[in-house]
Motif scaffolding. Structure first.
Motif, mmCIF file in Angstrom:
data_model
loop_
_atom_site.group_PDB
_atom_site.id
_atom_site.type_symbol
_atom_site.label_atom_id
_atom_site.label_comp_id
_atom_site.label_asym_id
_atom_site.label_seq_id
_atom_site.Cartn_x
_atom_site.Cartn_y
_atom_site.Cartn_z
ATOM 1 N N HIS A 66 0.818 -1.208 0.000
ATOM 2 C CA HIS A 66 0.000 0.000 0.000
ATOM 3 C C HIS A 66 0.855 1.263 0.000
ATOM 4 C CE1 HIS A 66 -3.008 -2.991 1.384
ATOM 5 N NE2 HIS A 66 -3.647 -2.398 0.396
ATOM 6 N N LEU A 67 2.029 1.192 0.585
ATOM 7 C CA LEU A 67 2.937 2.330 0.530
ATOM 8 C C LEU A 67 3.371 2.598 -0.914
ATOM 9 C CD1 LEU A 67 4.568 4.454 2.109
ATOM 10 C CD2 LEU A 67 6.411 2.784 2.213
ATOM 11 N N LYS A 68 3.654 1.542 -1.663
ATOM 12 C CA LYS A 68 4.022 1.702 -3.073
ATOM 13 C C LYS A 68 2.871 2.281 -3.873
ATOM 14 C CE LYS A 68 7.510 -1.892 -3.201
ATOM 15 N NZ LYS A 68 7.895 -3.213 -3.704
ATOM 16 N N GLN A 69 1.640 1.841 -3.585
ATOM 17 C CA GLN A 69 0.473 2.391 -4.274
ATOM 18 C C GLN A 69 0.324 3.880 -3.969
ATOM 19 O OE1 GLN A 69 -2.759 -0.051 -2.921
ATOM 20 N NE2 GLN A 69 -2.396 -1.632 -4.457
ATOM 21 N N LEU A 70 0.503 4.248 -2.710
ATOM 22 C CA LEU A 70 0.417 5.652 -2.320
ATOM 23 C C LEU A 70 1.501 6.471 -3.004
ATOM 24 C CD1 LEU A 70 -0.773 7.937 -0.587
ATOM 25 C CD2 LEU A 70 0.762 7.194 1.244
ATOM 26 N N PHE A 71 2.724 5.955 -3.035
ATOM 27 C CA PHE A 71 3.823 6.659 -3.679
ATOM 28 C C PHE A 71 3.544 6.848 -5.170
ATOM 29 C CE2 PHE A 71 7.813 6.613 -6.042
ATOM 30 C CZ PHE A 71 8.400 7.755 -5.532
ATOM 31 N N ASN A 72 3.018 5.818 -5.826
ATOM 32 C CA ASN A 72 2.714 5.937 -7.255
ATOM 33 C C ASN A 72 1.675 7.014 -7.518
ATOM 34 O OD1 ASN A 72 4.524 3.953 -8.025
ATOM 35 N ND2 ASN A 72 3.020 2.316 -7.909
ATOM 36 N N VAL A 73 0.664 7.100 -6.665
ATOM 37 C CA VAL A 73 -0.360 8.132 -6.834
ATOM 38 C C VAL A 73 0.230 9.517 -6.580
ATOM 39 C CG1 VAL A 73 -2.487 9.065 -5.845
ATOM 40 C CG2 VAL A 73 -2.293 6.621 -6.314
ATOM 41 N N LEU A 74 0.996 9.647 -5.501
ATOM 42 C CA LEU A 74 1.567 10.952 -5.160
ATOM 43 C C LEU A 74 2.597 11.413 -6.190
ATOM 44 C CD1 LEU A 74 2.026 10.628 -1.300
ATOM 45 C CD2 LEU A 74 0.253 11.885 -2.539
ATOM 46 N N SER A 75 3.347 10.494 -6.751
ATOM 47 C CA SER A 75 4.386 10.884 -7.708
ATOM 48 C C SER A 75 3.803 11.410 -9.013
ATOM 49 C CB SER A 75 5.326 9.713 -7.983
ATOM 50 O OG SER A 75 4.642 8.677 -8.633
ATOM 51 N N LYS A 76 2.529 11.154 -9.257
ATOM 52 C CA LYS A 76 1.880 11.658 -10.466
ATOM 53 C C LYS A 76 1.331 13.067 -10.292
ATOM 54 C CE LYS A 76 0.760 7.049 -12.022
ATOM 55 N NZ LYS A 76 -0.278 6.041 -12.192
ATOM 56 N N LEU A 77 1.293 13.565 -9.059
ATOM 57 C CA LEU A 77 0.813 14.926 -8.824
ATOM 58 C C LEU A 77 1.863 15.927 -9.288
ATOM 59 C CD1 LEU A 77 -0.701 14.505 -5.257
ATOM 60 C CD2 LEU A 77 -1.915 14.578 -7.436
ATOM 61 N N PRO A 78 1.466 16.947 -10.034
ATOM 62 C CA PRO A 78 2.441 17.899 -10.577
ATOM 63 C C PRO A 78 3.284 18.591 -9.506
ATOM 64 C CG PRO A 78 0.275 18.264 -11.539
ATOM 65 C CD PRO A 78 0.107 17.244 -10.453
ATOM 66 N N ALA A 79 2.708 18.934 -8.389
ATOM 67 C CA ALA A 79 3.450 19.673 -7.372
ATOM 68 C C ALA A 79 4.511 18.797 -6.699
ATOM 69 C CB ALA A 79 2.491 20.204 -6.308
ATOM 70 N N ILE A 80 4.362 17.477 -6.771
ATOM 71 C CA ILE A 80 5.316 16.590 -6.114
ATOM 72 C C ILE A 80 6.335 16.043 -7.104
ATOM 73 C CG2 ILE A 80 5.521 14.358 -4.916
ATOM 74 C CD1 ILE A 80 2.843 15.007 -3.600
#
Length: 87
Positions: A66-80
């Motif tokens: 679930h941490l990897k899933q969260l990281f994948n979602v967050l890494s797609k956000l432009p500000a991050i």
């Protein structure tokens, strides 16, 4: 007819596409710290400045998956995903 010691079990279907959220706690965080091990991880969401020398913190535990899933979602956000000049 049901005997006195038998239980009647009702078949209840759950629609997994329709979610009903219950927010037990809401929290504004302006600082986060993540810690990980081989088994699981946790993220501490903290609120600064401290109140009476205590930092309000919420800890969320996650499995590695679930941490990897969260990281994948967050890494797609432009500000991050993009480098900021403030870093």
């Amino acid at each position: 007819m049901v005997k006195s010691k038998e239980k009647v079990i009702q078949n209840v279907e759950i629609d997994v596409d329709k979610t009903n959220n219950r927010y037990d706690y809401t929290f504004y965080s302006n600082v986060a710290r993540a810690t990980t091990s081989e088994v699981d991880s946790y993220i501490d969401f903290m609120q600064f400045p401290p109140v009476e020398n205590i930092v309000p913190t919420v800890r969320i535990f996650l499995s590695q998956k679930h941490l990897k899933q969260l990281f994948n979602v967050l890494s797609k956000l432009p500000a991050i995903s993009e480098q900021n000049e403030d870093e």
